[in-house]
Design an enzyme around this catalytic site. Structure first.
Site, PDB file in Angstrom:
ATOM      1  N   SER A 135      69.166  -1.682 -14.661  1.00 30.97           N
ATOM      2  CA  SER A 135      69.096  -0.397 -13.968  1.00 30.97           C
ATOM      3  C   SER A 135      68.159  -0.558 -12.780  1.00 30.97           C
ATOM      4  O   SER A 135      67.018  -0.967 -12.942  1.00 30.97           O
ATOM      5  CB  SER A 135      68.576   0.663 -14.939  1.00 30.97           C
ATOM      6  OG  SER A 135      68.453   1.906 -14.303  1.00 30.97           O
ATOM      7  N   LYS A 161      73.372  -1.279 -12.288  1.00 37.67           N
ATOM      8  CA  LYS A 161      73.429   0.188 -12.267  1.00 37.67           C
ATOM      9  C   LYS A 161      72.453   0.684 -11.218  1.00 37.67           C
ATOM     10  O   LYS A 161      71.270   0.340 -11.262  1.00 37.67           O
ATOM     11  CB  LYS A 161      73.082   0.731 -13.648  1.00 37.67           C
ATOM     12  CG  LYS A 161      72.588   2.156 -13.717  1.00 37.67           C
ATOM     13  CD  LYS A 161      72.568   2.662 -15.161  1.00 37.67           C
ATOM     14  CE  LYS A 161      71.363   3.527 -15.455  1.00 37.67           C
ATOM     15  NZ  LYS A 161      71.324   3.965 -16.878  1.00 37.67           N
ATOM     16  N   LYS A 163      70.487   3.762  -9.521  1.00 40.06           N
ATOM     17  CA  LYS A 163      70.059   5.147  -9.670  1.00 40.06           C
ATOM     18  C   LYS A 163      70.413   5.867  -8.362  1.00 40.06           C
ATOM     19  O   LYS A 163      70.144   5.320  -7.274  1.00 40.06           O
ATOM     20  CB  LYS A 163      68.550   5.201  -9.923  1.00 40.06           C
ATOM     21  CG  LYS A 163      68.165   4.661 -11.289  1.00 40.06           C
ATOM     22  CD  LYS A 163      68.716   5.555 -12.392  1.00 40.06           C
ATOM     23  CE  LYS A 163      68.030   5.310 -13.721  1.00 40.06           C
ATOM     24  NZ  LYS A 163      68.517   6.249 -14.759  1.00 40.06           N
ATOM     25  N   ASP A 189      73.928   6.101 -11.761  1.00 38.47           N
ATOM     26  CA  ASP A 189      73.335   7.069 -12.693  1.00 38.47           C
ATOM     27  C   ASP A 189      72.561   8.104 -11.893  1.00 38.47           C
ATOM     28  O   ASP A 189      71.612   7.767 -11.188  1.00 38.47           O
ATOM     29  CB  ASP A 189      72.395   6.340 -13.672  1.00 38.47           C
ATOM     30  CG  ASP A 189      71.811   7.266 -14.740  1.00 38.47           C
ATOM     31  OD1 ASP A 189      72.115   8.474 -14.731  1.00 38.47           O
ATOM     32  OD2 ASP A 189      71.039   6.750 -15.586  1.00 38.47           O
ATOM     33  N   GLU A 214      77.217   8.041 -14.289  1.00 43.27           N
ATOM     34  CA  GLU A 214      76.495   8.508 -15.474  1.00 43.27           C
ATOM     35  C   GLU A 214      75.782   9.817 -15.173  1.00 43.27           C
ATOM     36  O   GLU A 214      75.056   9.934 -14.188  1.00 43.27           O
ATOM     37  CB  GLU A 214      75.499   7.408 -15.861  1.00 43.27           C
ATOM     38  CG  GLU A 214      74.666   7.678 -17.088  1.00 43.27           C
ATOM     39  CD  GLU A 214      73.716   6.490 -17.363  1.00 43.27           C
ATOM     40  OE1 GLU A 214      73.909   5.403 -16.781  1.00 43.27           O
ATOM     41  OE2 GLU A 214      72.771   6.669 -18.147  1.00 43.27           O
ATOM     42  N   ASP A 239      75.080  10.789 -20.606  1.00 40.37           N
ATOM     43  CA  ASP A 239      73.847  10.256 -21.193  1.00 40.37           C
ATOM     44  C   ASP A 239      73.081  11.444 -21.787  1.00 40.37           C
ATOM     45  O   ASP A 239      73.241  11.751 -22.978  1.00 40.37           O
ATOM     46  CB  ASP A 239      73.047   9.523 -20.096  1.00 40.37           C
ATOM     47  CG  ASP A 239      71.657   9.076 -20.523  1.00 40.37           C
ATOM     48  OD1 ASP A 239      71.242   9.372 -21.651  1.00 40.37           O
ATOM     49  OD2 ASP A 239      70.942   8.432 -19.723  1.00 40.37           O
ATOM     50  N   LYS A 263      71.888   6.177 -26.623  1.00 43.21           N
ATOM     51  CA  LYS A 263      70.451   5.883 -26.707  1.00 43.21           C
ATOM     52  C   LYS A 263      69.968   6.407 -28.045  1.00 43.21           C
ATOM     53  O   LYS A 263      69.940   7.618 -28.264  1.00 43.21           O
ATOM     54  CB  LYS A 263      69.687   6.595 -25.582  1.00 43.21           C
ATOM     55  CG  LYS A 263      69.846   5.987 -24.209  1.00 43.21           C
ATOM     56  CD  LYS A 263      69.058   6.798 -23.201  1.00 43.21           C
ATOM     57  CE  LYS A 263      69.240   6.242 -21.804  1.00 43.21           C
ATOM     58  NZ  LYS A 263      68.787   7.221 -20.789  1.00 43.21           N
ATOM     59  N   GLY A 291      68.892   2.440 -22.089  1.00 42.62           N
ATOM     60  CA  GLY A 291      67.533   1.935 -22.235  1.00 42.62           C
ATOM     61  C   GLY A 291      66.534   2.972 -21.783  1.00 42.62           C
ATOM     62  O   GLY A 291      66.845   3.825 -20.945  1.00 42.62           O
TER      63      GLY A 291
HETATM   64  C1  NPQ Z   1      68.629   6.486 -17.973  1.00 44.07           C
HETATM   65  N1  NPQ Z   1      66.938   4.657 -18.175  1.00 44.07           N
HETATM   66  O1  NPQ Z   1      69.554   5.799 -18.292  1.00 44.07           O
HETATM   67  C2  NPQ Z   1      67.181   6.067 -18.191  1.00 44.07           C
HETATM   68  C3  NPQ Z   1      66.250   6.907 -17.473  1.00 44.07           C
HETATM   69  C4  NPQ Z   1      64.822   6.617 -17.495  1.00 44.07           C
HETATM   70  C5  NPQ Z   1      66.976   2.299 -17.743  1.00 44.07           C
HETATM   71  O2  NPQ Z   1      67.854   3.861 -16.277  1.00 44.07           O
HETATM   72  C6  NPQ Z   1      59.935   5.960 -18.385  1.00 44.07           C
HETATM   73  C7  NPQ Z   1      60.534   6.154 -19.602  1.00 44.07           C
HETATM   74  C8  NPQ Z   1      60.698   5.941 -17.260  1.00 44.07           C
HETATM   75  C9  NPQ Z   1      61.883   6.365 -19.700  1.00 44.07           C
HETATM   76  C10 NPQ Z   1      62.865   6.166 -16.200  1.00 44.07           C
HETATM   77  C11 NPQ Z   1      67.308   3.677 -17.325  1.00 44.07           C
HETATM   78  C12 NPQ Z   1      62.086   6.161 -17.345  1.00 44.07           C
HETATM   79  C13 NPQ Z   1      62.683   6.378 -18.574  1.00 44.07           C
HETATM   80  C14 NPQ Z   1      64.221   6.384 -16.317  1.00 44.07           C
HETATM   81  C15 NPQ Z   1      64.052   6.604 -18.629  1.00 44.07           C
HETATM   82  O3  NPQ Z   1      68.856   7.604 -17.540  1.00 44.07           O
HETATM   83 MG    MG Z   2      71.001   7.634 -17.705  1.00 42.27          MG
END
Ligand code: NPQ
Ligand code: MG
Length: 368
Positions: A135, A161, A163, A189, A214, A239, A263, A291
């Site tokens: 990500s 991926k 953001k 995402d 996403e 998600d 998740k 994650g």
């Molecule tokens: C998601 N994760 O899929 C999340 C969002 C996310 C890997 O993109 C601290 C703790 C910071 C949890 C930032 C990924 C974070 C977090 C993003 C979760 O939407």
């Molecule tokens: Mg997400």
């Protein structure tokens, strides 16, 4: 299983680089760990809640509070406790799925360690390694983004991926396609940053052959996602909206989810995560493992889950080095774009004592 006590431990882990999403920028991970001690073994659960309630309504202090005030006392009063009894025992308390997941995971880990069985075996894993994606946060320039993506591809990541948020969507996707070509597995995402009124802007992503988009809309906007899915060709993946097997089934029925990000923390634990996998498999809906910037403890369990047969897309199960210079456990290292599924009892990994001690900011022992 007889509980002797439960430790709530806070650890602070600096990130290798700031991680920016549509809901904010993180520079360190403030994590709550749950350690369950029984006569036979210990078990670990990592709570994925963030410091602030930005990804979802949960946050670290609230998770610690609900655990000590409600969840742990309820478990202590539950006869014939095992991991499968945790969900039903905690069901009278609404929500707080990330806190419940951490507790259930710790109990399951203790139980499996005592039995010498692995998470992978317990959950029904069919692979001994899993393909990994990464990500990539929102950057301050396209140049910076391309450098980051190029670095991850060089490391071997099999899927990228990006953001996105309003103002950072078509341009970064176009730039990555132009630089790295059409063969790169690419997805985006939005973390709920758009509304259905943005459908025309999101349709501009259609020509880029993305695997999925996403959570473009608010977590509660299931009908909006169904409407959006009719207006764009990129498959819609949910998600934040998917909090249980029941909400997954409803979203699929309504046409709001062509793909599901699983998740375990978001849905209350690995057992509910497996039920979502099963529901999606029955509907022919692909799933992948999300994650939450987990340490090696949470990562180990995620990798085991991602080895189930319905996880047909690479997950956000990145290597330890994606987020941390020093992980709490032996680091997970990418080999040929894959991570090995742990085979040892329980999670199959352990915190390194000195590293854990150095990262700990507070501990609380609850004797039972
Ligand atoms: C998601 N994760 O899929 C999340 C969002 C996310 C890997 O993109 C601290 C703790 C910071 C949890 C930032 C990924 C974070 C977090 C993003 C979760 O939407
Ligand atoms: Mg997400």
């Amino acid at each position: 299983m007889k509980l002797e006590g439960i430790e709530l431990r806070r650890v602070s882990m600096p990130l290798v680089s700031p991680f920016r999403t549509s809901f904010g920028t993180e520079t360190a991970r403030d994590i709550l760990l749950v350690r369950v001690v029984t006569g036979a073994a210990e078990g670990w659960g990592e709570c994925v809640a963030m410091t602030d309630p930005r990804y979802s309504s949960e946050y670290t202090e609230a998770a610690a509070d609900v655990l000590r005030r409600y969840l742990i006392p309820r478990l202590a009063a539950t006869p014939r406790l095992d991991a499968y009894a945790v969900g039903p025992a905690l069901a009278p308390f609404r929500g707080h799925r990330m806190a419940k997941a951490a507790l259930e995971t710790a109990v399951l880990d203790a139980e499996l360690r005592a039995q010498g069985r692995s998470f992978a075996r317990e959950l029904g894993a069919v692979h001994d390694r899993v393909p990994c994606g990464v990500s990539v946060g929102i950057m301050s320039s396209l140049r910076e983004l391309l450098d980051a993506v190029g670095g991850y591809l060089a490391e071997g990541y099999l899927r990228i991926k990006l953001k996105i948020e309003p103002g950072w969507d078509v341009a970064p996707v176009r730039a990555v396609r132009e630089r790295f070509g059409d063969d790169v597995l690419l997805q985006v995402d939005a973390n709920a940053a758009y509304t259905v009124a943005d459908a025309r802007q999101l349709a501009r992503l259609d020509p880029f052959g993305l695997l999925l988009i996403e959570q473009p809309l608010d977590e509660e906007d299931i009908l909006g996602h169904a409407e959006l899915a009719r207006l764009i060709t990129t498959p819609v993946c949910l998600d934040e909206s998917i909090t249980s097997a029941r909400t997954a089934a409803a979203a699929i029925r309504l046409g709001a989810a062509a793909i599901v990000n699983v998740k375990p923390g978001r849905v209350g634990g690995y057992l509910e995560a497996r039920r979502i996998h099963d529901v999606c498999a029955a509907h022919g809906v692909p799933v992948w493992c999300g994650g939450m910037l987990e340490t090696g403890l949470g990562r180990a369990a995620n990798v085991a889950l991602a080895a189930l047969p319905g996880f047909t897309l690479p997950g956000d199960t990145s290597a330890s080095g994606r987020y941390f210079h020093t992980d709490l456990t032996e680091p997970f290292v990418l080999r040929d774009g894959h991570l090995a599924v742990p085979t040892g009892p329980g999670l199959g990994v352990e915190p390194v004592p000195e590293i854990l001690r150095a990262a700990t900011t507070a501990t609380e022992w609850i004797a039972l």
